[in-house]
Design an enzyme around this catalytic site. Sequence first.
Site, PDB file in Angstrom:
ATOM      1  N   GLY A 102       0.808  -1.220   0.000  1.00 20.77           N
ATOM      2  CA  GLY A 102       0.000   0.000   0.000  1.00 20.77           C
ATOM      3  C   GLY A 102       0.840   1.268   0.000  1.00 20.77           C
ATOM      4  N   THR A 103       1.905   1.267   0.775  1.00 23.47           N
ATOM      5  CA  THR A 103       2.751   2.461   0.851  1.00 23.47           C
ATOM      6  C   THR A 103       3.345   2.773  -0.514  1.00 23.47           C
ATOM      7  OG1 THR A 103       3.275   1.953   3.146  1.00 23.47           O
ATOM      8  CG2 THR A 103       4.782   3.441   1.999  1.00 23.47           C
ATOM      9  N   ASN A 106      -8.057   4.182   8.452  1.00 23.45           N
ATOM     10  CA  ASN A 106      -7.555   2.979   9.110  1.00 23.45           C
ATOM     11  C   ASN A 106      -7.743   2.991  10.625  1.00 23.45           C
ATOM     12  OD1 ASN A 106      -5.581   5.030   8.195  1.00 23.45           O
ATOM     13  ND2 ASN A 106      -4.219   4.035   9.639  1.00 23.45           N
ATOM     14  N   GLN A 118      -7.941   0.077   3.269  1.00 26.56           N
ATOM     15  CA  GLN A 118      -8.799  -0.427   4.354  1.00 26.56           C
ATOM     16  C   GLN A 118     -10.207  -0.797   3.903  1.00 26.56           C
ATOM     17  OE1 GLN A 118      -7.877  -1.424   7.223  1.00 26.56           O
ATOM     18  NE2 GLN A 118      -5.850  -0.505   7.454  1.00 26.56           N
ATOM     19  N   SER A 174      -3.581  -3.095  -0.794  1.00 23.28           N
ATOM     20  CA  SER A 174      -2.502  -3.826  -0.145  1.00 23.28           C
ATOM     21  C   SER A 174      -2.987  -5.230   0.215  1.00 23.28           C
ATOM     22  CB  SER A 174      -2.075  -3.085   1.128  1.00 23.28           C
ATOM     23  OG  SER A 174      -1.086  -3.820   1.796  1.00 23.28           O
ATOM     24  N   HIS A 176      -1.901  -7.594   2.264  1.00 24.40           N
ATOM     25  CA  HIS A 176      -1.895  -8.145   3.632  1.00 24.40           C
ATOM     26  C   HIS A 176      -3.045  -7.646   4.494  1.00 24.40           C
ATOM     27  CE1 HIS A 176      -0.082  -4.884   6.257  1.00 24.40           C
ATOM     28  NE2 HIS A 176       0.263  -4.409   5.078  1.00 24.40           N
ATOM     29  N   THR A 192      11.930  -7.352 -11.622  1.00 31.13           N
ATOM     30  CA  THR A 192      11.368  -8.692 -11.785  1.00 31.13           C
ATOM     31  C   THR A 192      10.251  -8.899 -10.770  1.00 31.13           C
ATOM     32  OG1 THR A 192      13.479  -9.476 -12.589  1.00 31.13           O
ATOM     33  CG2 THR A 192      11.956 -11.157 -11.780  1.00 31.13           C
ATOM     34  N   CYS A 206       4.051   6.205  22.005  1.00 29.98           N
ATOM     35  CA  CYS A 206       5.056   6.819  22.857  1.00 29.98           C
ATOM     36  C   CYS A 206       6.208   7.289  21.983  1.00 29.98           C
ATOM     37  CB  CYS A 206       5.530   5.809  23.885  1.00 29.98           C
ATOM     38  SG  CYS A 206       6.193   6.623  25.324  1.00 29.98           S
TER      39      CYS A 206
HETATM   40  N1  PLP Z   1      -2.836   3.096   3.711  1.00 29.79           N
HETATM   41  C1  PLP Z   1      -3.622   2.722   4.731  1.00 29.79           C
HETATM   42  C2  PLP Z   1      -4.955   3.369   4.913  1.00 29.79           C
HETATM   43  C3  PLP Z   1      -3.191   1.746   5.625  1.00 29.79           C
HETATM   44  O1  PLP Z   1      -3.971   1.385   6.652  1.00 29.79           O
HETATM   45  C4  PLP Z   1      -1.911   1.159   5.426  1.00 29.79           C
HETATM   46  C5  PLP Z   1      -1.391   0.162   6.387  1.00 29.79           C
HETATM   47  O2  PLP Z   1      -1.600   0.266   7.582  1.00 29.79           O
HETATM   48  C6  PLP Z   1      -1.144   1.580   4.323  1.00 29.79           C
HETATM   49  C7  PLP Z   1      -1.645   2.540   3.503  1.00 29.79           C
HETATM   50  C8  PLP Z   1       0.194   0.993   4.054  1.00 29.79           C
HETATM   51  O3  PLP Z   1       0.090  -0.280   3.450  1.00 29.79           O
HETATM   52  P1  PLP Z   1       1.339  -1.286   3.469  1.00 29.79           P
HETATM   53  O4  PLP Z   1       1.460  -1.769   4.858  1.00 29.79           O
HETATM   54  O5  PLP Z   1       0.949  -2.361   2.514  1.00 29.79           O
HETATM   55  O6  PLP Z   1       2.519  -0.523   2.984  1.00 29.79           O
END
Ligand code: PLP
Length: 391
Positions: A78-79, A159, A187, A207, A209, A245, A333
């Site tokens: 996702g990132t 999220n 999400q 994403s 996972h 790849t 924290c």
């Molecule tokens: N965007 C949202 C809304 C998320 O909740 C997350 C993960 O917590 C991400 C992006 C990032 O995804 P990834 O962990 O696959 O990089």
Amino acid sequence: MLRSAHGVMRIYLDHNATTPPAPAVLDLTARVARDTWGNASSVHHFGQQAKALLDEARGQVADLIGGDAAEVVFTAGGTESDNAALRGVAESMEPSGRRHLVTTAIEHEAVLNTVKALARRGWRTTVVPVDSSGIVSAEAVAAAVGEDTALVSVMHANNEIGTMQPLAEIAPIVHARGALLHTDAVQTAGKVPVDVRRLGVDLLSLSAHKFYGPKGVGALWVRRGVRVAPFITGGRQERGRRAGTENVAGIAGMGLAAALAQRHLTTEGPRLTALRDRLEAGVLSAVEGAARNGAADPRVPNTTNISIEGIESESLLIGLDLEGIAVSSGSACSSGTLEPSHVLKAMGLPHARTLGSIRFSLGGSNTGAEVDRVIAVLPALVSKLRALTRR
Ligand code: PLP
């Protein structure tokens, strides 16, 4: 109940952080890694076998979101998808003179920090505020979008609190000004029906996972005709948009996870909504000084975020973990002080309330008995922690 690595049975209520990979997904990724290790760019048999798996997964992911297979670009999560969307559109739009980006105060750091990075490179940026509902208003987005706006990025669901954003209302506003609309659907994909055409978005991040697929695999859906500069340059993989790849085993796992999520969507959604509502109502009535953060609707079915008066969420998280219950806290924290979540802060909640927030995010393994156990455990734990802080 889930069995942890040490064989202990635990209640896992942190599915928005990650989900356990589905057994069929694990089997497939192992089988592909062992048997279909060819390079998908190779013309020989080994390569073509791998390419066939990529094609199948591309179709499965496209089906989950109502897109075409040719519009799906696989990424490393996702990132990366968020980065690819924002940086890719920014780079391709630079010559047009549009140098303005719009996003919201409740986005994930993957979007917010990318917008900040682009601001350092001379982009003008606007961060749209939200109220205590945690829902961005289409009017506020309209006020932010101008003639020089290149891209607007609004997440599909948050999220931390689960609220869903009015994308279908926002899309025509963005398009009327000639800008593009990206959404981070990390999400929502696999939790609620997602249809890129109905939402009217131009780019959408996913994403694996988060829907029982492998970690480190994701996708960016790019509407046909939208120009995105390659984020990772190199070979011609992913139609030249994302070189390198391909992670064939991971991508095949994501495809299967997408197909499974789609198959279970209509039954899992209502089941999780009922469980989540039972948990939320139970906690709010059993624990004095508990309050839900954000609007009840529209929300993804599995998420509730609750603040508990007089409690620091990190202590509660640890207390629950000792009871075998895994949740996440809204505050973290940082250098010895508690930092509230940027989402709850943006919603304008009082400081004390932002420090006492707990996110429960449910998923496939959860049962009514687990929810009842959390409701039973929580009041005594809260009283104990309150007594400790009063001393
Ligand atoms: N965007 C949202 C809304 C998320 O909740 C997350 C993960 O917590 C991400 C992006 C990032 O995804 P990834 O962990 O696959 O990089």
